[in-house]
Design an enzyme around this catalytic site. Structure first.
Site, PDB file in Angstrom:
ATOM      1  N   ASP A  44       0.967  -1.369  -0.039  1.00  7.05           N
ATOM      2  CA  ASP A  44      -0.113   0.007  -0.071  1.00  7.05           C
ATOM      3  C   ASP A  44       0.993   0.959  -0.156  1.00  7.05           C
ATOM      4  O   ASP A  44       0.402   2.376  -0.129  1.00  7.05           O
ATOM      5  CB  ASP A  44      -0.943  -0.042   1.388  1.00  7.05           C
ATOM      6  CG  ASP A  44      -0.436  -0.006   2.515  1.00  7.05           C
ATOM      7  OD1 ASP A  44       0.660   0.012   2.619  1.00  7.05           O
ATOM      8  OD2 ASP A  44      -1.076   0.049   3.563  1.00  7.05           O
ATOM      9  N   SER A  45       2.214   1.210   0.165  1.00 11.01           N
ATOM     10  CA  SER A  45       2.939   2.170  -0.012  1.00 11.01           C
ATOM     11  C   SER A  45       2.973   2.892  -1.508  1.00 11.01           C
ATOM     12  O   SER A  45       3.399   3.923  -1.699  1.00 11.01           O
ATOM     13  CB  SER A  45       4.648   1.718   0.058  1.00 11.01           C
ATOM     14  OG  SER A  45       4.745   0.456  -0.567  1.00 11.01           O
ATOM     15  N   ASP A  83      -0.858  -6.319  -0.181  1.00  5.09           N
ATOM     16  CA  ASP A  83      -1.200  -5.948   0.963  1.00  5.09           C
ATOM     17  C   ASP A  83      -2.729  -5.560   1.124  1.00  5.09           C
ATOM     18  O   ASP A  83      -3.328  -5.080   0.081  1.00  5.09           O
ATOM     19  CB  ASP A  83      -0.580  -4.424   0.882  1.00  5.09           C
ATOM     20  CG  ASP A  83       0.169  -3.894   2.261  1.00  5.09           C
ATOM     21  OD1 ASP A  83       0.001  -4.650   3.235  1.00  5.09           O
ATOM     22  OD2 ASP A  83       0.971  -3.135   2.088  1.00  5.09           O
ATOM     23  N   LYS A 112      -0.867  -9.641   2.768  1.00  5.24           N
ATOM     24  CA  LYS A 112      -0.334  -9.124   4.111  1.00  5.24           C
ATOM     25  C   LYS A 112      -1.149  -8.347   5.011  1.00  5.24           C
ATOM     26  O   LYS A 112      -1.781  -7.336   4.363  1.00  5.24           O
ATOM     27  CB  LYS A 112       1.210  -8.435   3.834  1.00  5.24           C
ATOM     28  CG  LYS A 112       2.021  -7.917   5.056  1.00  5.24           C
ATOM     29  CD  LYS A 112       3.233  -7.276   4.678  1.00  5.24           C
ATOM     30  CE  LYS A 112       3.039  -5.809   4.362  1.00  5.24           C
ATOM     31  NZ  LYS A 112       2.185  -5.041   5.286  1.00  5.24           N
ATOM     32  N   GLU A 114      -1.356  -5.981   8.186  1.00  9.78           N
ATOM     33  CA  GLU A 114      -0.602  -5.193   9.325  1.00  9.78           C
ATOM     34  C   GLU A 114      -1.019  -5.323  10.816  1.00  9.78           C
ATOM     35  O   GLU A 114      -2.342  -5.286  11.067  1.00  9.78           O
ATOM     36  CB  GLU A 114      -0.618  -3.575   9.260  1.00  9.78           C
ATOM     37  CG  GLU A 114       0.340  -3.085   8.093  1.00  9.78           C
ATOM     38  CD  GLU A 114       0.491  -1.504   7.959  1.00  9.78           C
ATOM     39  OE1 GLU A 114       0.095  -1.076   9.058  1.00  9.78           O
ATOM     40  OE2 GLU A 114       0.764  -0.959   6.844  1.00  9.78           O
ATOM     41  N   GLU A 181       9.280  -4.071  10.587  1.00 14.87           N
ATOM     42  CA  GLU A 181       9.762  -2.817  10.164  1.00 14.87           C
ATOM     43  C   GLU A 181       9.996  -1.644  11.416  1.00 14.87           C
ATOM     44  O   GLU A 181       9.447  -1.519  12.231  1.00 14.87           O
ATOM     45  CB  GLU A 181       8.314  -1.991   9.620  1.00 14.87           C
ATOM     46  CG  GLU A 181       8.596  -0.644   8.876  1.00 14.87           C
ATOM     47  CD  GLU A 181       7.529  -0.289   7.882  1.00 14.87           C
ATOM     48  OE1 GLU A 181       7.785   0.959   7.476  1.00 14.87           O
ATOM     49  OE2 GLU A 181       6.571  -1.183   7.831  1.00 14.87           O
TER      50      GLU A 181
END
Length: 285
Positions: A44-45, A83, A112, A114, A181
């Site tokens: 999502d970056s 993501d 993925k 978070e 991270e």
């Protein structure tokens, strides 16, 4: 099925370092796959490096599906990881299941999420439903407002405890790996030693089982990058110079050269056709 699977990623722990890089489109995916990356990650970056957002919070499921589909078409060998964007899984387990399925249907091999402990039930249900999951703890960008910004994690004892609880929960829920991270390398080493699944670090030191970087950061496409990034190229300058040279060539008449275009070999033939076309157009108008 692609060559690199979640099972193979798990088997690499302690035997071979795992390489992971982001990609957001078809040509980037082709290059990354050919370079031998183990995991190609649609993060999502993309909200920041592709769409120019200040953070990742505005990334939508539709955007993630769109970019996942493009990347998946270009990858033959690597594991394709997508993501789950902000608020695509926090509302309910059912919503998370539905959105994870959309990414798998778009071509991802795994998703993925978070966080760890808070999403134990979701991860467990996804895995049991056949959707491989990678977790993510430490600095979780989707929660940067709660964390007080993008900052180094693991200095306080309660942070170490939370990170380790997340990691243990992810392992127990069936996640095949997790991202660590921007945390102190001592903490990342602790987590890596305490879980049986691979850890993939970004800004968390050398003790993780693998590393991940953002495509635009490692290739030097933007001038400013996070402090933990190593630039392996300066594509910003290279691309700028190429575009400037193209501009100058066009302005000065150096491009296109004869080798870049085609013309009639028989000029008399062209002249006859030219006259007939002009006469016909003149008569019609």
């Amino acid at each position: 099925m692609r060559e690199i699977t979640p099972k193979k990623i798990v088997e690499m722990k302690g035997r071979e370092k795992i390489t992971m890089v982001t990609a957001y489109d078809y040509p980037s995916a082709l290059i990354a796959d050919k370079a031998g990356m183990d995991i190609i990650f649609i993060g999502d970056s993309l909200g920041m490096v592709v769409y120019g957002e200040e953070n990742t919070l505005n990334v939508s499921m539709d955007q993630m599906v769109y970019h996942t589909r493009a990347v998946a078409k270009g990858v033959k060998r690597a594991l394709v990881l997508a993501d789950m964007p902000f608020m695509s899984y926090e509302v309910s387990i059912e919503e998370g299941m539905k959105n994870a399925a959309r990414l798998i249907q778009a071509g991802a091999d795994a998703v993925k999420i978070e966080g760890g402990y808070d999403h134990y039930k979701l991860v467990k249900k996804l895995v049991r439903s056949g959707i491989p999951v990678m977790g993510h703890t430490g600095l979780t960008p989707q929660r940067y407002l709660r964390l007080g910004g993008y900052r180094l994690m693991g200095e306080r004892e309660e942070e170490i405890e939370e990170i380790l609880m997340d990691a243990k929960a992810l392992e127990k829920a069936g996640a095949f790996a997790m991202v660590l991270e921007f945390m102190l390398s001592d903490v990342a080493k602790l987590v890596t030693e305490e879980v049986k699944i691979p850890t993939i670090g970004i800004g968390s030191g050398p003790h993780c089982d693998g590393q991940v970087l953002v495509w635009h950061d490692l290739l030097g496409i933007y001038e400013n990058v996070p402090p933990f990034v190593k630039k392996y190229a300066d594509l910003r300058s290279m691309i700028g110079l190429a575009l400037e040279e193209y501009k100058n060539d066009v302005k000065d008449g150096r491009f296109p050269e004869p080798r870049h275009y085609w013309e009639f070999l028989d000029k008399d033939d062209f002249e006859k056709k030219r006259k007939r076309v002009l006469e016909k157009i003149s008569e019609d108008h």
